[in-house]
Design a protein around this motif. Structure first.
Motif, PDB file in Angstrom:
ATOM      1  N   SER A 128       1.110  -1.546   0.084  1.00 21.40           N
ATOM      2  CA  SER A 128       0.091   0.492   0.005  1.00 21.40           C
ATOM      3  C   SER A 128       1.325   0.731   0.221  1.00 21.40           C
ATOM      4  O   SER A 128       0.698   2.465   1.201  1.00 21.40           O
ATOM      5  CB  SER A 128      -0.959   0.014   1.379  1.00 21.40           C
ATOM      6  N   GLU A 153      -3.164   2.669   5.431  1.00 20.13           N
ATOM      7  CA  GLU A 153      -2.946   2.691   7.174  1.00 20.13           C
ATOM      8  C   GLU A 153      -2.153   1.846   7.841  1.00 20.13           C
ATOM      9  O   GLU A 153      -1.629   1.774   8.562  1.00 20.13           O
ATOM     10  CB  GLU A 153      -4.760   2.670   7.502  1.00 20.13           C
ATOM     11  N   HIS A 154      -1.993   0.344   6.787  1.00 19.05           N
ATOM     12  CA  HIS A 154      -0.899  -0.780   7.693  1.00 19.05           C
ATOM     13  C   HIS A 154       0.551  -0.610   6.591  1.00 19.05           C
ATOM     14  O   HIS A 154       1.084  -1.561   7.466  1.00 19.05           O
ATOM     15  CB  HIS A 154      -2.101  -2.356   7.421  1.00 19.05           C
TER      16      HIS A 154
END
Length: 208
Positions: A128, A153-154
């Protein structure tokens, strides 16, 4: 290097990259005990004003045998210039049928006083993370540095990076450095690749 007559004019400064490449490199600073990887890279003329980039990388043993996949990157590279009515997008919005630049001579007006061209590249890779690069290309050499990094987000921490590419004796050399949060850089990977397919052989505009 002779440019094909049907090459998208704006790709002329990037033409030496076009084609497929394969070779070997090392992670880190490239010392003898650093991990080895093999890589396949393709730069493809899509018929539009950008180059499609894809790199597949595998961890390897000392003999160059692939052990397991390491990463896959993809993205788009182009000259950095103001948009015109001829440009496609956003999305599937078509551009004007009249191109912004009709010849390599027209594209020359985008060059800087030193003969370099401003370029931009967007590269997405697993985890990501997507990078937006700006840089310069002059002859068979280019340098890129991240202007922005989009992280999910991660996603792992990734403040930024810089990359260098150069053509030396028909081989593609590249180096990738990571930027720490304090602005300092650390070597991440480097490789030497041999051309395995020509621009014509991988071009989307010249397939049957």
């Amino acid at each position: 290097m002779e440019l094909p007559t049907d090459l998208t004019p704006e790709l002329a400064p990037l033409y030496w990259l076009l084609g497929s490449w394969r070779g070997q490199g090392r992670l880190g600073s490239g010392e003898q005990d650093d991990p080895i990887f093999t890589q396949d890279v393709t730069f493809r003329d899509t018929g539009l004003e950008f180059v499609e980039y894809r790199a597949e990388t595998w961890l390897a043993d000392d003999a160059g045998t692939r052990l397991r996949p390491l990463s896959v990157e993809s993205g788009y590279w182009s000259l950095d210039r103001a948009r015109t009515d001829a440009d496609v997008g956003p999305g599937l919005t078509p551009g004007d049928v009249v191109p912004a630049y009709k010849s390599a001579e027209d594209v020359h007006q985008l060059s800087q006083q030193d003969g370099s061209f401003p370029i931009t590249a967007t590269i997405a890779h697993p985890g990501s993370i997507t990078e937006l690069y700006y840089g310069r290309i002059k002859g068979p050499q280019l340098q890129l540095s991240t202007d922005a990094v989009m992280r999910g987000e991660h996603a792992a921490e990734y403040p930024g990076a810089s990359r260098m590419f150069g053509l030396v004796n028909s081989q593609l050399f590249w180096r990738w450095d990571l930027r720490r949060a304090d602005g300092t850089t650390t070597p991440h990977a480097s490789a030497i690749l041999d051309r395995t397919a020509s621009a014509d052989e991988v071009s989307a505009t010249r397939t049957g």
